[in-house]
Design a protein around this motif. Structure first.
Motif, PDB file in Angstrom:
ATOM      1  N   UNK A   1      -8.311   3.159   9.000  1.00 26.46           N
ATOM      2  CA  UNK A   1      -8.293   4.190   9.746  1.00 26.46           C
ATOM      3  C   UNK A   1      -7.875   3.918  11.121  1.00 26.46           C
ATOM      4  N   UNK A   2      -8.893   3.190  11.737  1.00 21.82           N
ATOM      5  CA  UNK A   2      -8.548   2.661  13.291  1.00 21.82           C
ATOM      6  C   UNK A   2      -7.447   1.915  13.402  1.00 21.82           C
ATOM      7  N   UNK A   3      -7.138   1.129  12.732  1.00 22.38           N
ATOM      8  CA  UNK A   3      -5.727   0.299  12.671  1.00 22.38           C
ATOM      9  C   UNK A   3      -4.602   1.309  12.900  1.00 22.38           C
ATOM     10  N   UNK A   4      -4.517   2.463  11.986  1.00 23.86           N
ATOM     11  CA  UNK A   4      -3.448   3.350  12.082  1.00 23.86           C
ATOM     12  C   UNK A   4      -3.493   4.259  13.263  1.00 23.86           C
ATOM     13  N   UNK A   5      -4.874   4.762  13.456  1.00 28.37           N
ATOM     14  CA  UNK A   5      -5.052   5.501  14.690  1.00 28.37           C
ATOM     15  C   UNK A   5      -4.571   4.676  15.948  1.00 28.37           C
ATOM     16  N   UNK A   6      -4.606   3.477  16.131  1.00 30.40           N
ATOM     17  CA  UNK A   6      -4.216   2.881  17.392  1.00 30.40           C
ATOM     18  C   UNK A   6      -2.558   2.603  17.475  1.00 30.40           C
ATOM     19  N   UNK A   7      -2.092   2.344  16.288  1.00 37.56           N
ATOM     20  CA  UNK A   7      -0.749   2.442  16.244  1.00 37.56           C
ATOM     21  C   UNK A   7       0.205   3.757  15.900  1.00 37.56           C
ATOM     22  N   UNK A   8      -0.519   4.542  15.282  1.00 43.57           N
ATOM     23  CA  UNK A   8       0.367   5.963  14.837  1.00 43.57           C
ATOM     24  C   UNK A   8       0.798   5.662  13.230  1.00 43.57           C
ATOM     25  N   UNK A   9       1.682   4.475  13.183  1.00 45.12           N
ATOM     26  CA  UNK A   9       2.136   4.124  11.864  1.00 45.12           C
ATOM     27  C   UNK A   9       2.312   2.616  11.695  1.00 45.12           C
ATOM     28  N   UNK A  10       2.400   1.952  10.555  1.00 43.26           N
ATOM     29  CA  UNK A  10       2.667   0.736  10.295  1.00 43.26           C
ATOM     30  C   UNK A  10       3.168   0.389   8.874  1.00 43.26           C
ATOM     31  N   UNK A  11       3.774  -0.735   8.642  1.00 46.84           N
ATOM     32  CA  UNK A  11       4.439  -1.006   7.366  1.00 46.84           C
ATOM     33  C   UNK A  11       3.127  -1.500   6.536  1.00 46.84           C
ATOM     34  N   UNK A  12       3.353  -1.361   5.275  1.00 44.66           N
ATOM     35  CA  UNK A  12       2.428  -2.090   4.212  1.00 44.66           C
ATOM     36  C   UNK A  12       2.206  -3.461   4.620  1.00 44.66           C
ATOM     37  N   UNK A  13       3.250  -4.151   4.828  1.00 45.24           N
ATOM     38  CA  UNK A  13       3.337  -5.622   5.150  1.00 45.24           C
ATOM     39  C   UNK A  13       2.347  -5.866   6.322  1.00 45.24           C
ATOM     40  N   UNK A  14       2.477  -5.100   7.367  1.00 47.69           N
ATOM     41  CA  UNK A  14       1.751  -5.503   8.705  1.00 47.69           C
ATOM     42  C   UNK A  14       0.394  -5.096   8.560  1.00 47.69           C
ATOM     43  N   UNK A  15      -0.116  -4.017   7.591  1.00 47.18           N
ATOM     44  CA  UNK A  15      -1.393  -3.893   7.520  1.00 47.18           C
ATOM     45  C   UNK A  15      -2.104  -4.932   6.726  1.00 47.18           C
ATOM     46  N   UNK A  16      -1.378  -5.372   5.601  1.00 52.93           N
ATOM     47  CA  UNK A  16      -1.977  -6.391   4.637  1.00 52.93           C
ATOM     48  C   UNK A  16      -2.181  -7.792   5.673  1.00 52.93           C
ATOM     49  N   UNK A  17      -1.278  -8.012   6.626  1.00 52.99           N
ATOM     50  CA  UNK A  17      -1.245  -9.236   7.385  1.00 52.99           C
ATOM     51  C   UNK A  17      -2.418  -9.057   8.306  1.00 52.99           C
ATOM     52  N   UNK A  18      -2.546  -8.094   8.868  1.00 57.01           N
ATOM     53  CA  UNK A  18      -3.602  -7.946   9.841  1.00 57.01           C
ATOM     54  C   UNK A  18      -5.127  -8.149   9.170  1.00 57.01           C
ATOM     55  N   UNK A  19      -5.083  -7.634   7.961  1.00 57.29           N
ATOM     56  CA  UNK A  19      -6.440  -7.697   7.396  1.00 57.29           C
ATOM     57  C   UNK A  19      -6.365  -8.960   6.372  1.00 57.29           C
TER      58      UNK A  19
END
Length: 91
Positions: free
Chosen positions: A7-25
């Motif tokens: 939630x926090x990651x998407x709130x900060x960015x507005x949107x992100x790809x699945x690969x970006x989210x998976x890489x970040x975490x």
């Protein structure tokens, strides 16, 4: 990684790809997708594709890169316009 982290990651960015989210975490895209489904069911996140052709007809784009998730702001609904294509897509 827990739901509130996503939630926090998407709130900060507005949107992100699945690969970006998976890489970040540092997580498996399928595990992230499962957690995102929880937010989708709650009406807080929506899944979009960068382009309806990407990941299906050209078969050159990584499906996780064109699978976009965006946080839905309760006060202001995001526009219905498609998100920009990933920079590597030639379409």
């Amino acid at each position: 990684m827990i739901l509130s982290d996503i939630r926090q990651y998407l709130l900060q960015r507005g949107h992100a790809s699945l690969s970006d989210i998976a890489t970040h975490f540092d997580s498996n895209p399928d595990a992230v997708r499962g957690m995102l489904e929880t937010w989708i069911r709650k009406g807080k996140v929506r899944k979009r594709l960068a382009n309806s052709d990407c990941g299906s007809s050209c078969c050159q784009c990584d499906a996780a890169a064109v699978e976009i998730y965006e946080w839905i702001d309760a006060q202001k609904v995001a526009s219905e316009h498609p998100l920009p294509l990933p920079t590597f897509c030639k379409h």
